[in-house]
Motif scaffolding. Structure first.
Motif, PDB file in Angstrom:
ATOM      1  N   GLN A 113      22.761  57.062 -44.039  1.00  0.00           N
ATOM      2  CA  GLN A 113      21.660  56.607 -43.192  1.00  0.00           C
ATOM      3  C   GLN A 113      22.148  56.318 -41.770  1.00  0.00           C
ATOM      4  OE1 GLN A 113      18.642  56.465 -44.714  1.00  0.00           O
ATOM      5  NE2 GLN A 113      17.579  56.052 -42.811  1.00  0.00           N
ATOM      6  N   GLN A 117      21.170  57.939 -38.103  1.00  0.00           N
ATOM      7  CA  GLN A 117      20.685  57.063 -37.026  1.00  0.00           C
ATOM      8  C   GLN A 117      21.592  57.094 -35.806  1.00  0.00           C
ATOM      9  OE1 GLN A 117      20.411  53.268 -38.958  1.00  0.00           O
ATOM     10  NE2 GLN A 117      18.540  53.778 -40.063  1.00  0.00           N
ATOM     11  N   LYS A 119      24.571  56.025 -35.456  1.00  0.00           N
ATOM     12  CA  LYS A 119      25.290  54.768 -35.256  1.00  0.00           C
ATOM     13  C   LYS A 119      26.777  54.895 -35.564  1.00  0.00           C
ATOM     14  CE  LYS A 119      21.371  51.716 -35.995  1.00  0.00           C
ATOM     15  NZ  LYS A 119      20.796  50.592 -36.776  1.00  0.00           N
ATOM     16  N   PRO A 246      14.584  51.060 -38.654  1.00  0.00           N
ATOM     17  CA  PRO A 246      15.610  52.081 -38.942  1.00  0.00           C
ATOM     18  C   PRO A 246      15.068  53.504 -38.858  1.00  0.00           C
ATOM     19  CG  PRO A 246      14.897  50.993 -40.971  1.00  0.00           C
ATOM     20  CD  PRO A 246      14.277  50.240 -39.843  1.00  0.00           C
ATOM     21  N   ASP A 249      15.181  55.289 -35.356  1.00  0.00           N
ATOM     22  CA  ASP A 249      16.468  55.848 -34.926  1.00  0.00           C
ATOM     23  C   ASP A 249      16.658  57.267 -35.451  1.00  0.00           C
ATOM     24  OD1 ASP A 249      17.269  53.609 -33.500  1.00  0.00           O
ATOM     25  OD2 ASP A 249      18.064  52.626 -35.284  1.00  0.00           O
ATOM     26  N   ILE A 250      15.919  57.593 -36.504  1.00  0.00           N
ATOM     27  CA  ILE A 250      16.018  58.938 -37.081  1.00  0.00           C
ATOM     28  C   ILE A 250      15.048  59.897 -36.395  1.00  0.00           C
ATOM     29  CG2 ILE A 250      15.656  60.246 -39.215  1.00  0.00           C
ATOM     30  CD1 ILE A 250      16.479  57.674 -40.720  1.00  0.00           C
TER      31      ILE A 250
END
Length: 683
Positions: A113, A117, A119, A246, A249-250
């Motif tokens: 995940q 994203q 990150k 969350p 961010d995708i």
């Protein structure tokens, strides 16, 4: 032991396989260092064996979890999946113990995940392995990458997709793995497949907020606005808008913009219709989605949401949204005025005035219509607060020739002009005139005053200002009349106006007013005379001569307390006055104190008058209040002091009382004083 014996044999046909098996044996025996060495030897072998490499990668990934390197674990398993997914599944099921498998799956979900994203190492180059790459070249490349420990599949969703596919195969009932798989498909541009996977997940759990949010975006992206709206409504009912954080961010930038614009449009459409609480709450939810889609800040949506919170009575939440806008743009007029109106609703005068003045300074043309749209009660309250603040600031300016902090004449002028447009009350036009006068723009002030009230104003406050503006013609008597009327109504306002008149003109004005007051007193028009005499007192800056005249006028009107204050000022200014003048003032003060039943203080003033000029004092006493009457007062006060055993004070009062009149009662008291105090010296 068996693996070591086989490895020690001369034949090395299954060397890598044996190393991988020994590595897992060491891993299960908690010998992580030995296991890592075996796995590393397999991965770095000159002729790597795919199945053995997969086992080594899975084993090394487990070791990296225990070392806290979750990201590197995910890279190992992604690499293994890209080599051969089926073999990776077999390895996990065969070699990873049950008590470690749950942690492994959770780590892989979270890391996958975060990769989507962006990150993990944002901006890093990505490496993808295409199916067409086969043979030694691929394995050599793989060997180097795995040795270094860095692989960047976060830029290439296919890697995460293969990882998610692995997780789904390991546990088909796990919803988080299916969502991860759908997210990867979305980033790969395979929206239809992502939609099918999410629809399947939704059929199993119809109220799952993360699934609803993703499906809503996909439907909007496909142009199915109605379906998107229905999914957003279902998402709102779940009450879990935090799932968007969350997901955003995708989402790609263009899709975030699509979601923002759609949610904003939907909120405005709702607000144009019903204004009920449920509709406003739904609009707030859509606006919140739009704000999240914009990255947490969307000025128009924040302002609209703040107003919605205000309608629901959630004032503190509304202020929070206005503050968010003002943090980015401190001069935002809508946020300043909106927050000011919220403070108005909360009856927070200082904060409301501060915000509205700031808004007026930036753009009065945008604030005035907003104020005009308020209900009459709220409009009256806010204009009253603004006028009160402006009047206080202007008064301080005129009195001290300096402005309070953060104020300026220009700001006061802007506020005063706005007040005249919001409400055409006389006091607003008077205030605007005063600000123009303070700015030195006397012709403009005169023009505005005449436009608002006419050339012969009926309003006393307006007539007084017209008189001040026309003082340049030296018509003191003509100016004194309207100013004397104002003196009777509001001395503070008159004192304020006199600041615009120079010292010489004030002196002439005081003389003219005093003369007119004297004439009116002779004709027994004391009420009118009081206005002129008050004007004389203010224009002369508390001249003792005019204070005495006003005190006399107040005595005729039976306003003894006010007269007493005037005489107190006169007596405080005694210094250069002759004893005769001072004696007369003390007699007047004594008479006023008697009228107010303050006999003890009155006696003290009469004694002081007798001490300063006895003939004058006796003459005044004879005229008023009369010797016999005053002697009785002296006797009462002396008797009181005698009873309190203050013999010296009683003797003094008795002695002065006998100077006024040879009263038998006072003489008897004096004799008693002599007898009672025979043992001590009174004199």
């Amino acid at each position: 032991d068996m693996c070591e014996q086989l490895l020690a044999a001369e034949q090395s046909t299954y060397h890598n396989t044996l190393l991988a098996l020994r590595g897992f044996c060491s891993l299960h025996a908690q010998d992580h260092q030995g296991a890592l060495q075996d796995f590393q030897r397999v991965i770095e072998h000159d002729s790597p064996h795919p199945n053995s490499c997969i086992k080594a990668l899975c084993g090394r990934g487990l070791i990296r979890i225990s070392g806290g390197s979750n990201y590197l674990t995910a890279l190992d398993y992604i690499t293994a999946c890209q080599l051969k997914l089926e073999e990776t599944i077999f390895t996990i099921k065969s070699y990873v113990p049950w008590n470690q498998r749950g942690l492994l799956l959770k780590v892989l979900q979270e890391e996958g995940q975060m990769m989507l994203q962006k990150k993990r190492y944002p901006g890093g180059s990505s490496v993808s392995f295409q199916k067409k790459q086969t043979g030694l070249c691929m394995f050599l490349t793989l060997k180097v990458l795995c040795f270094v420990g860095f692989l960047f599949p976060s830029r290439d969703a296919p890697g995460v997709f293969q990882l998610a596919s692995l997780l789904v195969e390991l546990d088909s009932s796990d919803e988080a793995s299916r969502i991860l798989c759908a997210d990867a498909l979305y980033q790969m541009g395979r929206g239809e497949e992502a939609h099918k996977m999410l629809s399947l997940a939704l059929s199993r759990n119809p109220q799952r907020a993360p699934v609803l949010a993703r499906l809503a975006l996909l439907q909007l992206k496909r142009g199915f606005v109605h379906d998107g709206n229905q999914l957003l409504k279902r998402l709102i009912r779940t009450g879990d808008s935090s799932c968007l954080l969350p997901i955003l961010d995708i989402f790609q930038d263009e899709d975030r913009k699509l979601l923002r614009s759609h949610c904003r449009w939907r909120a405005l459409a709702i607000l144009k219709g019903k204004q009920e609480g449920a509709a406003i709450k739904e609009a707030i939810a859509h606006l919140s989605f739009a704000i999240l889609a914009a990255g947490g800040y969307a000025e128009d949506c924040l302002l609209t949401r703040a107003r919605c919170y205000g309608r629901l009575g959630q004032m503190k939440t509304a202020i929070f949204d206005f503050n968010a806008v003002l943090k980015e743009d401190p001069r935002n007029v809508q946020a300043l005025s909106g927050r000011g109106f919220v403070h108005l609703a909360l009856r927070q005068q200082k904060e409301a005035v501060q915000d509205l003045i700031s808004a007026l300074k930036v753009e009065a043309g945008a604030v005035i219509p907003a104020m005009l749209s308020l209900k009459p009660e709220a409009q009256g309250l806010v204009t009253g607060w603004l006028l009160q603040h402006g009047r206080a600031a202007l008064t301080e300016l005129v009195a001290t020739k300096d402005l309070p902090a953060e104020e300026s004449l220009g700001d006061l002028l802007t506020m005063a002009k706005a007040l005249t447009k919001i409400c055409r009350a006389a006091q607003h036009h008077v205030f605007y005139t005063d600000v123009l006068m303070a700015n030195g723009r006397h012709q403009e002030a005169l023009k505005h005053l005449q436009e608002a009230f006419g050339h012969c104003p009926a309003e006393d406050f307006a007539r007084a200002r017209l008189a001040v503006l026309q003082l340049q013609s030296r018509n003191m008597a003509g100016a004194a009349a309207p100013l004397s009327v104002l003196a009777r109504r509001d001395e503070k306002d008159l004192a304020f106006l006199l600041n615009f008149v120079d010292t010489k003109q004030q002196q002439h004005l005081a003389q003219a007013a005093a003369q007119e007051g004297k004439v009116l007193m002779k004709s027994h028009h004391h009420e009118q005379a009081l206005g002129y005499l008050s004007l004389a007192v203010l224009a002369s800056r508390d001249s003792p001569r005019y204070l005495r005249r006003r005190a006399a006028c107040l005595m005729h009107l039976k306003k003894h307390e006010k007269a007493l204050k005037d005489m107190a000022k006169v007596i405080q200014g005694h210094g250069c006055n002759s004893p005769k003048t001072q004696a007369g003032d003390h007699c007047c003060q004594g008479f006023l104190l008697l009228a107010l039943a303050q006999e003890e203080a009155a006696v003290q003033h009469y004694m002081q008058a007798l001490q300063l000029d006895e003939p004058l004092a006796l003459g005044t006493i004879t005229s008023c209040p009369g010797r016999e009457s005053l002697t009785k007062t002296f006797h009462r006060i002396a008797q009181y002091n005698f009873e309190k055993q203050r013999y010296e004070e009683a003797w003094k009062i008795t002695d002065y009382g006998l100077k006024i009149d040879k009263s038998s009662e006072l003489q008897k008291l004096k004799a008693r004083l002599k007898r009672e105090a025979s043992s001590c010296s009174i004199h």
